[in-house]
Design a protein around this motif. Structure first.
Motif, PDB file in Angstrom:
ATOM      1  N   TRP A 162      -1.629  10.172   3.277  1.00 20.68           N
ATOM      2  CA  TRP A 162      -0.775   9.492   2.503  1.00 20.68           C
ATOM      3  C   TRP A 162       0.519   8.663   2.580  1.00 20.68           C
ATOM      4  O   TRP A 162       1.011   8.873   1.450  1.00 20.68           O
ATOM      5  N   PRO A 163       0.481   7.434   3.208  1.00 20.22           N
ATOM      6  CA  PRO A 163       1.315   6.892   3.702  1.00 20.22           C
ATOM      7  C   PRO A 163       1.181   5.584   2.467  1.00 20.22           C
ATOM      8  O   PRO A 163      -0.443   5.044   2.258  1.00 20.22           O
ATOM      9  N   VAL A 164       2.546   5.270   1.483  1.00 20.57           N
ATOM     10  CA  VAL A 164       2.362   3.397   1.076  1.00 20.57           C
ATOM     11  C   VAL A 164       2.666   2.799   2.250  1.00 20.57           C
ATOM     12  O   VAL A 164       3.858   2.681   2.198  1.00 20.57           O
ATOM     13  N   VAL A 165       1.301   2.089   2.763  1.00 25.98           N
ATOM     14  CA  VAL A 165       2.666   0.919   3.492  1.00 25.98           C
ATOM     15  C   VAL A 165       2.238  -0.221   2.986  1.00 25.98           C
ATOM     16  O   VAL A 165       1.934  -0.277   2.057  1.00 25.98           O
ATOM     17  N   MET A 166       4.042  -0.739   3.550  1.00 24.00           N
ATOM     18  CA  MET A 166       4.519  -1.900   2.679  1.00 24.00           C
ATOM     19  C   MET A 166       4.261  -2.929   3.076  1.00 24.00           C
ATOM     20  O   MET A 166       4.730  -3.260   4.632  1.00 24.00           O
ATOM     21  N   THR A 167       4.027  -4.048   2.995  1.00 20.95           N
ATOM     22  CA  THR A 167       3.871  -5.325   3.764  1.00 20.95           C
ATOM     23  C   THR A 167       4.378  -6.466   3.124  1.00 20.95           C
ATOM     24  O   THR A 167       3.927  -6.231   2.012  1.00 20.95           O
ATOM     25  N   TYR A 180       4.873  -8.718  -2.099  1.00 20.18           N
ATOM     26  CA  TYR A 180       4.606  -7.215  -1.335  1.00 20.18           C
ATOM     27  C   TYR A 180       3.219  -6.341  -1.689  1.00 20.18           C
ATOM     28  O   TYR A 180       2.772  -6.852  -3.050  1.00 20.18           O
ATOM     29  N   ASN A 181       2.562  -6.434  -0.587  1.00 20.52           N
ATOM     30  CA  ASN A 181       1.320  -5.280  -0.772  1.00 20.52           C
ATOM     31  C   ASN A 181       1.467  -4.302  -0.319  1.00 20.52           C
ATOM     32  O   ASN A 181       2.254  -3.864  -0.061  1.00 20.52           O
ATOM     33  N   LEU A 182       0.704  -2.952  -1.470  1.00 18.52           N
ATOM     34  CA  LEU A 182       0.902  -1.600  -0.893  1.00 18.52           C
ATOM     35  C   LEU A 182       0.070  -0.954  -0.979  1.00 18.52           C
ATOM     36  O   LEU A 182      -1.233  -2.222  -1.291  1.00 18.52           O
ATOM     37  N   GLY A 183      -0.636  -0.778   0.188  1.00 18.58           N
ATOM     38  CA  GLY A 183      -1.506  -0.320   0.416  1.00 18.58           C
ATOM     39  C   GLY A 183      -1.792   1.425   1.057  1.00 18.58           C
ATOM     40  O   GLY A 183      -0.788   2.100   1.773  1.00 18.58           O
ATOM     41  N   VAL A 184      -2.806   2.618   0.716  1.00 19.95           N
ATOM     42  CA  VAL A 184      -2.606   3.959   1.458  1.00 19.95           C
ATOM     43  C   VAL A 184      -3.999   2.874   2.299  1.00 19.95           C
ATOM     44  O   VAL A 184      -5.299   3.116   2.185  1.00 19.95           O
ATOM     45  N   ALA A 201     -10.192  -5.357   7.138  1.00 20.41           N
ATOM     46  CA  ALA A 201      -9.853  -6.406   7.821  1.00 20.41           C
ATOM     47  C   ALA A 201      -9.772  -7.519   6.255  1.00 20.41           C
ATOM     48  O   ALA A 201      -9.044  -8.419   5.920  1.00 20.41           O
ATOM     49  N   HIS A 202     -10.557  -6.706   4.898  1.00 17.70           N
ATOM     50  CA  HIS A 202     -10.218  -7.274   3.858  1.00 17.70           C
ATOM     51  C   HIS A 202      -8.946  -6.700   2.992  1.00 17.70           C
ATOM     52  O   HIS A 202      -8.459  -7.072   2.170  1.00 17.70           O
ATOM     53  N   ARG A 203      -8.585  -5.713   2.906  1.00 23.42           N
ATOM     54  CA  ARG A 203      -7.160  -5.545   2.986  1.00 23.42           C
ATOM     55  C   ARG A 203      -6.189  -6.303   2.830  1.00 23.42           C
ATOM     56  O   ARG A 203      -6.173  -6.812   3.455  1.00 23.42           O
ATOM     57  N   GLY A 204      -5.110  -5.720   1.742  1.00 25.02           N
ATOM     58  CA  GLY A 204      -3.775  -6.767   1.610  1.00 25.02           C
ATOM     59  C   GLY A 204      -2.986  -6.864   2.842  1.00 25.02           C
ATOM     60  O   GLY A 204      -2.625  -7.783   3.262  1.00 25.02           O
ATOM     61  N   GLY A 205      -3.166  -5.896   3.152  1.00 28.89           N
ATOM     62  CA  GLY A 205      -1.954  -5.636   4.515  1.00 28.89           C
ATOM     63  C   GLY A 205      -2.770  -6.291   6.011  1.00 28.89           C
ATOM     64  O   GLY A 205      -1.627  -7.014   6.608  1.00 28.89           O
ATOM     65  N   ALA A 236      -2.993   3.117  -4.552  1.00 31.19           N
ATOM     66  CA  ALA A 236      -4.494   3.235  -4.119  1.00 31.19           C
ATOM     67  C   ALA A 236      -4.968   2.539  -5.722  1.00 31.19           C
ATOM     68  O   ALA A 236      -6.978   2.800  -4.963  1.00 31.19           O
ATOM     69  N   LEU A 237      -4.928   2.065  -6.408  1.00 25.71           N
ATOM     70  CA  LEU A 237      -5.888   1.377  -6.930  1.00 25.71           C
ATOM     71  C   LEU A 237      -6.489  -0.220  -6.670  1.00 25.71           C
ATOM     72  O   LEU A 237      -5.613  -0.434  -5.939  1.00 25.71           O
ATOM     73  N   PRO A 238      -7.621  -0.069  -6.922  1.00 31.91           N
ATOM     74  CA  PRO A 238      -8.480  -1.378  -6.939  1.00 31.91           C
ATOM     75  C   PRO A 238      -7.608  -2.563  -7.136  1.00 31.91           C
ATOM     76  O   PRO A 238      -8.513  -3.013  -8.351  1.00 31.91           O
ATOM     77  N   LEU A 239      -6.582  -2.610  -7.390  1.00 27.37           N
ATOM     78  CA  LEU A 239      -5.927  -4.152  -7.958  1.00 27.37           C
ATOM     79  C   LEU A 239      -6.476  -5.222  -7.860  1.00 27.37           C
ATOM     80  O   LEU A 239      -6.858  -5.297  -6.182  1.00 27.37           O
ATOM     81  N   PRO A 240      -6.635  -6.192  -8.552  1.00 25.33           N
ATOM     82  CA  PRO A 240      -7.017  -7.834  -7.589  1.00 25.33           C
ATOM     83  C   PRO A 240      -5.907  -7.951  -7.196  1.00 25.33           C
ATOM     84  O   PRO A 240      -4.644  -7.921  -6.991  1.00 25.33           O
ATOM     85  N   GLU A 241      -5.757  -8.789  -5.994  1.00 23.50           N
ATOM     86  CA  GLU A 241      -5.192  -9.738  -4.911  1.00 23.50           C
ATOM     87  C   GLU A 241      -3.738 -10.349  -6.035  1.00 23.50           C
ATOM     88  O   GLU A 241      -2.482 -10.441  -5.387  1.00 23.50           O
TER      89      GLU A 241
END
Length: 498
Positions: A162-167, A180-184, A201-205, A236-241
């Motif tokens: 359950w990490p919130v990964v910040m980049t 910033y991008n936040l992803g789990v 590959a398609h994720r923000g991180g 966790a939400l599938p928000l627009p980029e």
């Protein structure tokens, strides 16, 4: 907006759950290796409370902090994390859709009515603190001291779930939190100061990592463990980029996100998280990740993913460790997905107005199958809706099958849907089949990793050029007779009970 109080951190949310009788503290020893997963899954499948393990064990020694699990194991708790009751989710979805595309203001009265929207917009601007609870302790850089679960018997080792990964992208300002991008993304612990970040590959991180790799520079990364519920759900939400998860969390929380500069990397981190792990990802440094049990109900294959070298671990004086386990639904991600399904419906309707309802069955791994009802008005409309959905959000590109039905069908009733498929769909005419489209490479049914077919079923009533036959008329009793029948039966049952 929200009738529940703003929860500034995880412990405030847990305190509220406790006051509602929805938190269970377990004092018996529970092993982090496999056993804790069994307890979590049993609680979730019974619709049970959030869990706090006060005597979690790492083999023969007690963990150094309590472990919290099954936090969002019911739809009611997911809604509460959003500050609302379950029956207010539809209104929240409509509000968020309006916030993204507000209509022009029509006079002073309309402007005053928009105040909640303005307040929500102001809440998106983070507040930067000089000191923060999450930096009360500068801990030894030792990931093995954290009570990290090994969820399933076939797992490769301990897994942060359950990490919130910040980049952020290369060349951006560390103080510009909106970029910033936040992803789990799950993170495999390799040792005291190294872990593997599994981002697709398609994720923000991953997109941010490519910008640092092109510059031949190490990328700063921070993992927030045990963030507040609004931040967890936003990540966790599938928000627009184009939508910032940090900004969006302010809308959900009703108050501005509080951030603090990280100690060893040029990033801002959540001030009230329980734990923050800071570090660097160096271009080209990868390691084999897995196998681990996944949301499909299978173990995924071993593949290379980026390695993060840990440079610091900070935490509160008395930290809590937040964890979860994923597996064949129902699991915690599938419960969250059910609520997100309802939350996103107004936004989807804004793009495809004829949609009346949409259901992503949790048993279909939350997104592999979609059932859609529409207000059908012209021939070919069902096919247009299929194409629009597949291209609307990246998540829908992983939906293998879409079934389109009329708006007299309850999309959540399998009996209704199967009746429509059986009586309104001709396989020789009403199937849409595509090949070589994007797919989650964890889908072992596909012949090639990352590519799969798509199937659309048009189970709507055929009109105009779609058919040469007269369509049948749906049978229905007279409403007055139905009411009379109910009254007669109720009276007879009451008399029999006397």
């Amino acid at each position: 907006m929200r009738h529940l109080p703003a929860f500034p951190d995880l412990r405030a949310f847990l305190g509220w759950l406790d006051s509602q009788g929805d938190l269970l503290r377990l004092s018996d020893p529970v092993d982090l290796k496999h056993e804790m997963t069994a307890v979590q899954m049993a609680a979730l499948r019974r619709g049970g409370p959030a869990l706090r393990f006060d005597a979690a064990r790492q083999g023969d020694r007690r963990a150094g902090m309590p472990v919290v699990a099954n936090l969002f194991g019911t739809r009611t708790r997911v809604a509460a994390g959003l500050g609302r009751s379950p029956d207010e989710i539809d209104d929240l979805g409509a509000f968020l859709a309006a916030l993204r595309t507000p209509a022009p203001v029509g006079g002073l009265r309309d402007a005053l009515a928009r105040w909640p929207m303005l307040k929500a917009a102001l809440a998106t601007r983070p507040q930067v603190l000089r000191r923060a609870p999450v930096q009360e302790v500068m801990a030894e850089t030792d990931l093995t001291a954290l009570p990290v679960q090994t969820p399933w018997p076939g797992d490769a080792g301990p897994l942060i779930t359950w990490p919130v990964v910040m980049t952020r992208a290369h060349g951006t300002d560390p103080g510009a939190a909106h970029v910033y991008n936040l992803g789990v993304y799950r993170a495999q612990v390799l040792g005291a100061d190294r872990l593997i970040l599994r981002w697709l590959a398609h994720r923000g991180g991953a997109a941010h990592a490519r910008t640092w790799a092109r510059a031949a520079a190490a990328m700063p990364v921070a993992l927030a463990l045990g963030a507040d519920p609004a931040l967890l759900l936003s990540a966790a939400l599938p928000l627009p980029e184009t939508v910032s998860e940090l900004s969006f969390s302010g809308v959900l929380r009703g108050t501005r996100a509080e951030l603090v500069p990280a100690r060893t990397v040029p990033l801002m981190v959540p001030a009230r998280a329980e734990i923050v792990v800071e570090g660097w990802v160096h271009p080209g440094e990868v390691a084999p990740e897995g196998p681990f049990g996944d949301h499909t109900g299978y173990y995924n294959a071993v593949e290379n993913f980026p390695v993060m070298r840990v440079s610091a671990i900070t935490h509160r004086r008395d930290p809590l460790y937040l964890s979860t386990a994923t597996g064949r639904p129902p699991d915690e991600p599938s419960v969250i997905g059910e609520v997100f399904n309802r939350l996103s419906l107004p936004l989807i309707r804004g793009q495809i107005p004829e949609i009346r309802d949409l259901w992503l069955p949790p048993a279909a791994c939350s997104y592999r199958v979609a059932i859609v009802s529409i207000d059908k008005r012209y021939p070919g409309q069902a096919r247009r809706v299929m194409m629009a959905l597949w291209g609307m959000l990246p998540q829908f590109s992983y939906t293998k099958m879409i079934v389109v039905v009329d708006d007299d069908i309850d999309v959540r009733s399998w009996d209704d849907v199967m009746w429509a498929v059986s009586t309104r769909m001709d396989p020789g005419r009403d199937l849409v089949q595509l090949s070589d489209t994007p797919m989650d490479y964890l889908d072992f049914a596909s012949a090639r990793e990352g590519l799969s077919g798509k199937l659309g079923l048009d189970a709507t009533t055929k009109i105009g050029a779609e058919t040469d036959r007269a369509w049948g008329q749906v049978m229905a009793p007279d409403p007055a007779h139905e009411a009379r029948a109910a009254a007669l039966l109720d009276a007879a049952w009451r008399k029999a009970a006397e």
